[in-house]
Design a protein around this motif. Sequence first.
Motif, PDB file in Angstrom:
ATOM      1  N   PHE A  73       0.866  -1.170   0.000  1.00 37.19           N
ATOM      2  CA  PHE A  73       0.000   0.000   0.000  1.00 37.19           C
ATOM      3  C   PHE A  73       0.907   1.226   0.000  1.00 37.19           C
ATOM      4  O   PHE A  73       2.110   1.133   0.272  1.00 37.19           O
ATOM      5  CB  PHE A  73      -0.971  -0.012   1.187  1.00 37.19           C
TER       6      PHE A  73
ATOM      7  N   THR B 197      -5.476  -5.990   7.182  1.00 37.23           N
ATOM      8  CA  THR B 197      -6.560  -5.046   7.387  1.00 37.23           C
ATOM      9  C   THR B 197      -6.022  -3.622   7.458  1.00 37.23           C
ATOM     10  O   THR B 197      -4.810  -3.394   7.540  1.00 37.23           O
ATOM     11  CB  THR B 197      -7.309  -5.354   8.690  1.00 37.23           C
ATOM     12  N   ALA B 198      -6.956  -2.676   7.468  1.00 39.03           N
ATOM     13  CA  ALA B 198      -6.553  -1.265   7.557  1.00 39.03           C
ATOM     14  C   ALA B 198      -5.799  -0.986   8.858  1.00 39.03           C
ATOM     15  O   ALA B 198      -4.835  -0.221   8.872  1.00 39.03           O
ATOM     16  CB  ALA B 198      -7.786  -0.376   7.451  1.00 39.03           C
TER      17      ALA B 198
ATOM     18  N   ALA C 267      -2.301  -2.205   8.489  1.00 42.68           N
ATOM     19  CA  ALA C 267      -1.522  -1.242   7.705  1.00 42.68           C
ATOM     20  C   ALA C 267      -1.114  -0.056   8.574  1.00 42.68           C
ATOM     21  O   ALA C 267       0.025   0.420   8.512  1.00 42.68           O
ATOM     22  CB  ALA C 267      -2.333  -0.766   6.501  1.00 42.68           C
TER      23      ALA C 267
ATOM     24  N   THR D 101      -9.129   6.163   1.889  1.00 45.24           N
ATOM     25  CA  THR D 101      -8.555   5.229   0.916  1.00 45.24           C
ATOM     26  C   THR D 101      -8.960   5.582  -0.507  1.00 45.24           C
ATOM     27  O   THR D 101     -10.144   5.845  -0.779  1.00 45.24           O
ATOM     28  CB  THR D 101      -9.041   3.787   1.220  1.00 45.24           C
TER      29      THR D 101
ATOM     30  N   GLU E 234     -12.652   3.882   5.215  1.00 43.43           N
ATOM     31  CA  GLU E 234     -12.696   2.457   5.551  1.00 43.43           C
ATOM     32  C   GLU E 234     -12.386   2.248   7.026  1.00 43.43           C
ATOM     33  O   GLU E 234     -11.585   2.972   7.621  1.00 43.43           O
ATOM     34  CB  GLU E 234     -11.691   1.672   4.696  1.00 43.43           C
TER      35      GLU E 234
ATOM     36  N   TYR F 288     -11.292  -3.398   7.034  1.00 40.39           N
ATOM     37  CA  TYR F 288     -11.125  -3.307   5.572  1.00 40.39           C
ATOM     38  C   TYR F 288      -9.854  -4.034   5.137  1.00 40.39           C
ATOM     39  O   TYR F 288      -8.788  -3.874   5.732  1.00 40.39           O
ATOM     40  CB  TYR F 288     -11.053  -1.841   5.148  1.00 40.39           C
TER      41      TYR F 288
ATOM     42  N   VAL G 287      -6.883  -4.337   2.867  1.00 38.08           N
ATOM     43  CA  VAL G 287      -6.113  -3.429   2.012  1.00 38.08           C
ATOM     44  C   VAL G 287      -5.747  -4.110   0.701  1.00 38.08           C
ATOM     45  O   VAL G 287      -5.352  -5.281   0.686  1.00 38.08           O
ATOM     46  CB  VAL G 287      -4.837  -2.972   2.750  1.00 38.08           C
TER      47      VAL G 287
ATOM     48  N   ASP H 164      -3.466   0.563  -2.932  1.00 35.79           N
ATOM     49  CA  ASP H 164      -4.291   1.506  -2.182  1.00 35.79           C
ATOM     50  C   ASP H 164      -3.408   2.637  -1.646  1.00 35.79           C
ATOM     51  O   ASP H 164      -2.322   2.389  -1.108  1.00 35.79           O
ATOM     52  CB  ASP H 164      -4.958   0.814  -0.986  1.00 35.79           C
TER      53      ASP H 164
ATOM     54  N   LEU I 267      -3.343   5.266   1.212  1.00 40.45           N
ATOM     55  CA  LEU I 267      -4.039   5.422   2.492  1.00 40.45           C
ATOM     56  C   LEU I 267      -3.578   6.671   3.238  1.00 40.45           C
ATOM     57  O   LEU I 267      -2.404   7.040   3.212  1.00 40.45           O
ATOM     58  CB  LEU I 267      -3.764   4.209   3.391  1.00 40.45           C
TER      59      LEU I 267
END
Length: 367
Positions: A286, A304-305, A308, A325, A349, A353, A355, A359, A361
């Motif tokens: 990401f 997941t978010a 990240a 995102t 998100e 979420y 990823v 993406d 972010l």
Amino acid sequence: MQIAIVGLAGSGKSTVFNTLTRGHAETGGYGALTLNVGVVKVPDARLDRLAELYRPKKVVHADVTYVDLPAPPASSEGHVGTEELPAEHLARLRESDALLHVVRAFDDPALPHPAGSVDPARDLEQLDLEFILADLAMVDRRLERLAGSGRHGTPAEREANEREEVVLRQLKVELEAGRPIRDAGLGDDEAKRVRGFRFLTEKPVLVLLNVGEGDLGDAPALTARIAGVYVHEHAMVDHLSAKIEMELGELDAADAATFMEELGITESGLERVIRLSYQLLGLISFLTAGPDEVRAWPVPAGSTAVDAAGTIHTDLARGFIRAETVAYDDLVTLGSTAEARKAGRLRSEGKTYRVADGDVLEILFSR
């Protein structure tokens, strides 16, 4: 991410190391006990495009550490060759996330094969066997220890030792049958119990057939043949000509592009090896972008978010609120996050979420 480059003497692994790192490690040593380490920035054209949009103070690529290790001596009665490597070398090998196994598939009268003939399948099996013997020796030592001191301690400790012993005995059966641990089909709980051993045959492996300059045309067929018999979990087979790739690395961009076109090479060895390594390890990247920094962050696919966020900094994970995102393609097409928001392409998100690769972010969090 750290990848250990391994191979038998004369396989060309140090040449592959030089190809990947643009280094100048000594080659042709046939088993010299030299450890070479190089850090490579992961090529990612998306960062260059984002840098054009944001004009940040710095651009930070993900990086890969390659460790070029000497060939282990052959095992003999009562001696496991891999374990006779210097302690630092063996530690580097066990600490690596994956193996890049260079296998000689070129013939060169000036550099005769130590075994007298070029046979990629034989060489591949030989080094695999050395690593199997090293893992088996470690399993045997641990089982012997568990048979003694493992019977003592608290009830919880004894139960944990018993569960570990069950897994190790399962692995012993696999290894004695000549099968790598990556094929043992361990469940998550079983794998967790033996994770600390850093078994060599448990690591994902990219087998790289090092072909001669005149053999590129036949290389896909050779790769398919070896891949057809080297059927293992978390294993891939590909090819390159390390000598050609090293020569390409010494040319300027325009001349290298012309040379690659003449040879029918569509992707540099570095880009291909890194792409396959990411695929093998199940990694995606990401991105974050702003006036201070544009950066790529590798994470396991399925992260997941909040995972990240924690990759960037643990404080972001602890205070996570949401992740703003936008897909990379949407961002560069629309030109800014403001335009992406207007077009409905910027999303908010939550923690769960998943990823996606590419993406972009921005993590919002409470301090």
